[in-house]
Design a protein around this motif. Structure first.
Motif, PDB file in Angstrom:
ATOM      1  N   HIS A  74       0.844  -1.202   0.000  1.00  0.00           N
ATOM      2  CA  HIS A  74       0.000   0.000   0.000  1.00  0.00           C
ATOM      3  C   HIS A  74       0.875   1.246   0.000  1.00  0.00           C
ATOM      4  CE1 HIS A  74      -3.539   2.333   0.294  1.00  0.00           C
ATOM      5  NE2 HIS A  74      -3.466   2.618   1.583  1.00  0.00           N
ATOM      6  N   ALA A  75       1.949   1.237   0.797  1.00  0.00           N
ATOM      7  CA  ALA A  75       2.879   2.368   0.803  1.00  0.00           C
ATOM      8  C   ALA A  75       3.502   2.566  -0.572  1.00  0.00           C
ATOM      9  CB  ALA A  75       3.969   2.142   1.849  1.00  0.00           C
ATOM     10  N   LEU A  76       3.871   1.475  -1.222  1.00  0.00           N
ATOM     11  CA  LEU A  76       4.483   1.542  -2.553  1.00  0.00           C
ATOM     12  C   LEU A  76       3.496   2.106  -3.574  1.00  0.00           C
ATOM     13  CD1 LEU A  76       6.998   0.879  -4.241  1.00  0.00           C
ATOM     14  CD2 LEU A  76       6.056  -1.420  -4.574  1.00  0.00           C
ATOM     15  N   THR A  77       2.235   1.748  -3.453  1.00  0.00           N
ATOM     16  CA  THR A  77       1.207   2.266  -4.358  1.00  0.00           C
ATOM     17  C   THR A  77       0.995   3.764  -4.157  1.00  0.00           C
ATOM     18  OG1 THR A  77       0.067   0.129  -4.338  1.00  0.00           O
ATOM     19  CG2 THR A  77      -1.206   2.033  -5.083  1.00  0.00           C
ATOM     20  N   LEU A  78       1.039   4.200  -2.914  1.00  0.00           N
ATOM     21  CA  LEU A  78       0.824   5.617  -2.600  1.00  0.00           C
ATOM     22  C   LEU A  78       1.952   6.504  -3.120  1.00  0.00           C
ATOM     23  CD1 LEU A  78      -0.455   5.184   1.050  1.00  0.00           C
ATOM     24  CD2 LEU A  78      -1.725   6.349  -0.768  1.00  0.00           C
ATOM     25  N   ALA A  79       3.194   6.051  -2.970  1.00  0.00           N
ATOM     26  CA  ALA A  79       4.354   6.877  -3.358  1.00  0.00           C
ATOM     27  C   ALA A  79       5.418   5.998  -4.001  1.00  0.00           C
ATOM     28  CB  ALA A  79       4.904   7.617  -2.144  1.00  0.00           C
ATOM     29  N   PRO A  80       5.193   5.545  -5.241  1.00  0.00           N
ATOM     30  CA  PRO A  80       6.151   4.652  -5.894  1.00  0.00           C
ATOM     31  C   PRO A  80       7.500   5.284  -6.166  1.00  0.00           C
ATOM     32  CG  PRO A  80       4.432   5.378  -7.432  1.00  0.00           C
ATOM     33  CD  PRO A  80       4.012   5.814  -6.070  1.00  0.00           C
ATOM     34  N   TRP A  81       7.579   6.611  -6.114  1.00  0.00           N
ATOM     35  CA  TRP A  81       8.854   7.295  -6.355  1.00  0.00           C
ATOM     36  C   TRP A  81       9.788   7.251  -5.142  1.00  0.00           C
ATOM     37  CZ3 TRP A  81       4.064   9.709  -6.169  1.00  0.00           C
ATOM     38  CH2 TRP A  81       3.808  10.503  -5.040  1.00  0.00           C
ATOM     39  N   GLN A  82       9.286   6.831  -3.999  1.00  0.00           N
ATOM     40  CA  GLN A  82      10.127   6.739  -2.806  1.00  0.00           C
ATOM     41  C   GLN A  82      10.793   5.361  -2.748  1.00  0.00           C
ATOM     42  OE1 GLN A  82       7.335   7.786   0.432  1.00  0.00           O
ATOM     43  NE2 GLN A  82       8.537   9.638   0.726  1.00  0.00           N
ATOM     44  N   THR A  83      12.117   5.346  -2.859  1.00  0.00           N
ATOM     45  CA  THR A  83      12.835   4.068  -2.873  1.00  0.00           C
ATOM     46  C   THR A  83      12.674   3.299  -1.562  1.00  0.00           C
ATOM     47  OG1 THR A  83      14.867   5.185  -2.158  1.00  0.00           O
ATOM     48  CG2 THR A  83      14.534   4.895  -4.539  1.00  0.00           C
ATOM     49  N   ALA A  84      12.432   4.008  -0.465  1.00  0.00           N
ATOM     50  CA  ALA A  84      12.260   3.339   0.828  1.00  0.00           C
ATOM     51  C   ALA A  84      11.069   2.390   0.793  1.00  0.00           C
ATOM     52  CB  ALA A  84      12.090   4.367   1.938  1.00  0.00           C
ATOM     53  N   ASN A  85      10.012   2.748   0.060  1.00  0.00           N
ATOM     54  CA  ASN A  85       8.841   1.882  -0.021  1.00  0.00           C
ATOM     55  C   ASN A  85       9.163   0.599  -0.774  1.00  0.00           C
ATOM     56  OD1 ASN A  85       7.287   3.847   1.313  1.00  0.00           O
ATOM     57  ND2 ASN A  85       6.838   4.881  -0.620  1.00  0.00           N
ATOM     58  N   LEU A  86       9.958   0.722  -1.841  1.00  0.00           N
ATOM     59  CA  LEU A  86      10.367  -0.464  -2.602  1.00  0.00           C
ATOM     60  C   LEU A  86      11.272  -1.356  -1.762  1.00  0.00           C
ATOM     61  CD1 LEU A  86      10.406  -2.040  -5.237  1.00  0.00           C
ATOM     62  CD2 LEU A  86      12.299  -0.584  -6.007  1.00  0.00           C
TER      63      LEU A  86
END
Length: 290
Positions: free
Chosen positions: A264-276
């Motif tokens: 869900h975090a990755l979907t919200l802000a895919p540009w943030q490498t921390a989520n990936l």
């Protein structure tokens, strides 16, 4: 100082006020309807300190209500926060005062903390935020990309008069809510040293992940559209909330729930490498468990 059932901690926390190198202080202690010996301990110190301390007892209303009472009762142009179970180091007040005297446009200062568990086990130390840690930092407070520990915070009274007091409808994240409102109007100053010891407790609100998720989302939605709180910061703020939830569940080996939050975090802000990174890490840990 707001205190609720804090009798066992008051000698240490009040003692840390007495040990301050800055001599010009007045302690306002609000007892938020304690059912232990908080009142007896507080009155002992009131008797000892006389005019240097004000003690108020009120019906339980939560941390925001108690802090607001303390602010209203006080009269100082600078207001420093101290939770009843935390400890100030001796230069805590002096270093904050230096910044206010040097920087008239600063409305709030904060500093580093060491977190510890009883009896005296150091958990970690927060030395300061990476990147922009002071100045006009409302967006960073909104996105939770910087920490502002409560017991390290000092505020100009006139800034509270402009930004408002603690929101008494909030029972968590109420401190970040106030810091944001102040940061939207004034500069934030940073004391580049550790000057607080923060006591961790298993009964703290942060130990309830669902409640923290709800209150953090409320905070994000409450301020959406205000200065520093646009669409991209909102996405990053929500992503950070869900990423932290994911990491917490993964630490408890609840990998399924952790992975759902990470995705869900990755979907919200895919540009943030921390989520990936978090998503990949939890996926690998889950596979290893199998």
């Amino acid at each position: 100082m707001a205190a609720y059932n804090a009798a066992r901690y008051l000698p240490t926390s009040i003692g840390s006020v007495l040990a301050q190198t800055e001599p010009d202080w007045h302690l306002v202690l609000v007892d938020d309807g304690s059912t232990d010996d908080t009142e007896a301990v507080a009155r002992e110190y009131k008797e000892r300190l006389g005019d240097r301390m004000t003690y108020v007892r009120q019906k339980n209303g939560g941390p925001s209500a108690a802090r607001n009472t303390a602010i209203r009762v006080s009269s100082s142009p600078l207001i420093a926060m101290l939770d009843a179970d935390d400890v100030w180091l001796p230069d805590r007040l002096a270093r904050a005062v230096e910044i206010f005297e040097r920087e008239p446009t600063v409305g709030l200062t904060y500093g580093g903390i060491t977190r510890f568990r009883e009896p005296d086990v150091t958990v970690d130390t927060f030395y300061g935020n990476s990147g922009k840690a002071e100045g006009y930092v409302a967006e960073r407070i909104y996105t939770r990309s910087m920490e502002v520990p409560c017991s390290s915070v000092t505020i100009r009274r006139k800034c509270l008069e402009s930004a408002g007091m603690f929101d008494e409808t909030m029972h968590a994240t109420e401190d970040r809510d106030l810091w944001l409102r102040i940061a939207q109007r004034f500069k934030v100053g940073f004391v580049p040293e550790v000057h607080v010891r923060y006591r961790m407790s298993a009964s703290s609100q942060s130990a309830d992940p669902l409640r923290m998720l709800q209150t953090q989302r409320f905070f994000v939605d409450k301020h959406y559209g205000e200065p520093g709180c646009g669409w991209r910061p909102r996405q990053e703020a929500l992503a950070r909330i869900y990423r932290q939830q994911a990491e917490g569940f993964a630490d408890r080996k609840e990998f399924g729930t952790g992975l759902r939050n990470a995705l869900h975090a990755l979907t919200l802000a895919p540009w943030q490498t921390a989520n990936l990174r978090t998503t990949a890490s939890i996926t690998l840990r889950s596979l290893r468990k199998r």
